[in-house]
Write a protein that holds these residues in place. Sequence first.
Motif, PDB file in Angstrom:
ATOM      1  N   PHE A  95      -1.940   1.783   8.552  1.00  0.00           N
ATOM      2  CA  PHE A  95      -3.203   2.519   8.568  1.00  0.00           C
ATOM      3  C   PHE A  95      -3.651   2.766   9.998  1.00  0.00           C
ATOM      4  O   PHE A  95      -4.081   3.880  10.361  1.00  0.00           O
ATOM      5  N   MET A  96      -3.534   1.755  10.840  1.00  0.00           N
ATOM      6  CA  MET A  96      -3.925   1.871  12.236  1.00  0.00           C
ATOM      7  C   MET A  96      -3.040   2.875  12.975  1.00  0.00           C
ATOM      8  O   MET A  96      -3.519   3.717  13.740  1.00  0.00           O
ATOM      9  N   LEU A  97      -1.722   2.792  12.758  1.00  0.00           N
ATOM     10  CA  LEU A  97      -0.792   3.699  13.441  1.00  0.00           C
ATOM     11  C   LEU A  97      -1.032   5.146  13.026  1.00  0.00           C
ATOM     12  O   LEU A  97      -0.970   6.059  13.866  1.00  0.00           O
ATOM     13  N   LEU A  98      -1.297   5.377  11.748  1.00  0.00           N
ATOM     14  CA  LEU A  98      -1.567   6.740  11.275  1.00  0.00           C
ATOM     15  C   LEU A  98      -2.833   7.308  11.919  1.00  0.00           C
ATOM     16  O   LEU A  98      -2.881   8.491  12.296  1.00  0.00           O
ATOM     17  N   LEU A  99      -3.861   6.471  12.070  1.00  0.00           N
ATOM     18  CA  LEU A  99      -5.098   6.915  12.707  1.00  0.00           C
ATOM     19  C   LEU A  99      -4.889   7.202  14.190  1.00  0.00           C
ATOM     20  O   LEU A  99      -5.367   8.219  14.718  1.00  0.00           O
ATOM     21  N   GLU A 100      -4.163   6.297  14.870  1.00  0.00           N
ATOM     22  CA  GLU A 100      -3.976   6.455  16.313  1.00  0.00           C
ATOM     23  C   GLU A 100      -3.128   7.671  16.660  1.00  0.00           C
ATOM     24  O   GLU A 100      -3.313   8.286  17.712  1.00  0.00           O
ATOM     25  N   HIS A 101      -2.183   8.052  15.792  1.00  0.00           N
ATOM     26  CA  HIS A 101      -1.314   9.201  16.058  1.00  0.00           C
ATOM     27  C   HIS A 101      -1.843  10.482  15.431  1.00  0.00           C
ATOM     28  O   HIS A 101      -1.154  11.504  15.443  1.00  0.00           O
ATOM     29  N   GLY A 102      -3.064  10.437  14.892  1.00  0.00           N
ATOM     30  CA  GLY A 102      -3.684  11.635  14.360  1.00  0.00           C
ATOM     31  C   GLY A 102      -3.084  12.147  13.074  1.00  0.00           C
ATOM     32  O   GLY A 102      -3.363  13.282  12.664  1.00  0.00           O
ATOM     33  N   MET A 103      -2.260  11.332  12.412  1.00  0.00           N
ATOM     34  CA  MET A 103      -1.646  11.759  11.160  1.00  0.00           C
ATOM     35  C   MET A 103      -2.571  11.538   9.970  1.00  0.00           C
ATOM     36  O   MET A 103      -2.301  12.009   8.868  1.00  0.00           O
ATOM     37  N   LEU A 104      -3.651  10.804  10.206  1.00  0.00           N
ATOM     38  CA  LEU A 104      -4.635  10.544   9.163  1.00  0.00           C
ATOM     39  C   LEU A 104      -6.018  10.691   9.775  1.00  0.00           C
ATOM     40  O   LEU A 104      -6.345  10.028  10.760  1.00  0.00           O
ATOM     41  N   VAL A 105      -6.818  11.580   9.209  1.00  0.00           N
ATOM     42  CA  VAL A 105      -8.165  11.844   9.720  1.00  0.00           C
ATOM     43  C   VAL A 105      -9.175  11.435   8.655  1.00  0.00           C
ATOM     44  O   VAL A 105      -9.142  11.918   7.525  1.00  0.00           O
ATOM     45  N   MET A 106     -10.065  10.506   9.025  1.00  0.00           N
ATOM     46  CA  MET A 106     -11.075  10.020   8.091  1.00  0.00           C
ATOM     47  C   MET A 106     -12.391   9.822   8.817  1.00  0.00           C
ATOM     48  O   MET A 106     -12.410   9.610  10.030  1.00  0.00           O
ATOM     49  N   ARG A 107     -13.483   9.908   8.076  1.00  0.00           N
ATOM     50  CA  ARG A 107     -14.793   9.661   8.654  1.00  0.00           C
ATOM     51  C   ARG A 107     -14.911   8.189   9.052  1.00  0.00           C
ATOM     52  O   ARG A 107     -14.341   7.322   8.386  1.00  0.00           O
ATOM     53  N   PRO A 108     -15.664   7.903  10.134  1.00  0.00           N
ATOM     54  CA  PRO A 108     -15.809   6.507  10.575  1.00  0.00           C
ATOM     55  C   PRO A 108     -16.326   5.585   9.480  1.00  0.00           C
ATOM     56  O   PRO A 108     -15.902   4.418   9.408  1.00  0.00           O
TER      57      PRO A 108
END
Length: 314
Positions: A95-108
């Motif tokens: 989950f962290m890697l997907l967020l950091e590489h922009g592959m997953l975009v979600m509201r804070p």
Amino acid sequence: MSTLAPLRLLREPWNASEGNQSNTTAGASSGWCQGLDIPNELFLALGLVSLVENLLVVAAILKNRNLHSPTYYFICCLAVSDMLVSISNLAEMLFMLLLEHGMLVMRPSIVRHMDNVIDMLICSSVVSSLSFLGVIAVDRYITIFYALRYHSIMTLQRAVVTMASVWLASTVSSTILITYYHSNTILLCLISFFLFMLILMLVLYIHMFALARHHLHSISSQQKPPTAHHGGSLKGAVTLTILLGVFFICWGPFFFHLILIVTCPTNPFCTCFFSYFNLFLILIICNSVIDPLIYAFRSQELRRTLREVVTCSW
């Protein structure tokens, strides 16, 4: 691991002011106080190894009817708890890697909720793992000292009630911990629980170790040559020593971290210790890898079933 570290709620002391925290952090930012940089790949690798090991244990116990006993049910629950530690760690890492590489975009807000759910799963698996370690110690104690009455004491119904109670208590306690994580009282309860489990295992295993030593002394006094029973008693004594050593090494630093959060959140030494939080998490994951080797794979019946599972001899 920065944005979504496992158990991030326990990573930093919250009962220190920002000014004091910044000062102590600055004072401890040199030398060994900088912490230890652990690559994400190590977390992933250990998590996968633990997941596979414990999954094999669960599959073997479910497959072999000879292993359908309270003792192996407790070992199976411990394996499930260790699996949850691995799964939650892998899920948070991905989950962290997907967020950091922009592959997953979600509201804070959604990210925070997801993080709380994963943290709750991690806390629940940690509490249940500790609980089942204690349950297994009690079960082994009854097996040794009340062998003739074991089946009347540890009935299947009592075993099921014990397992259900542990899972329910773990879920409730993890929910409370995540909800009221700013309270020192909650942390003190968690620390007290760990100390209780440590003392319980220590007392039971020392008593069992003393029994094994008594058997060895009796055999030696009779001046008989070493026998299989002699070797079995020695092997059992060594196993008990390993159990306590692994438990203390893998869990001790993490709970010492919690004790320092409560007692000295602004002390420079404590701040240095906080910077090694990821290392303490690695030790907990290592415990999930070692548990099957100690509690499960030493059983000849279970090893045989594991070979059948691996070779698909169903």
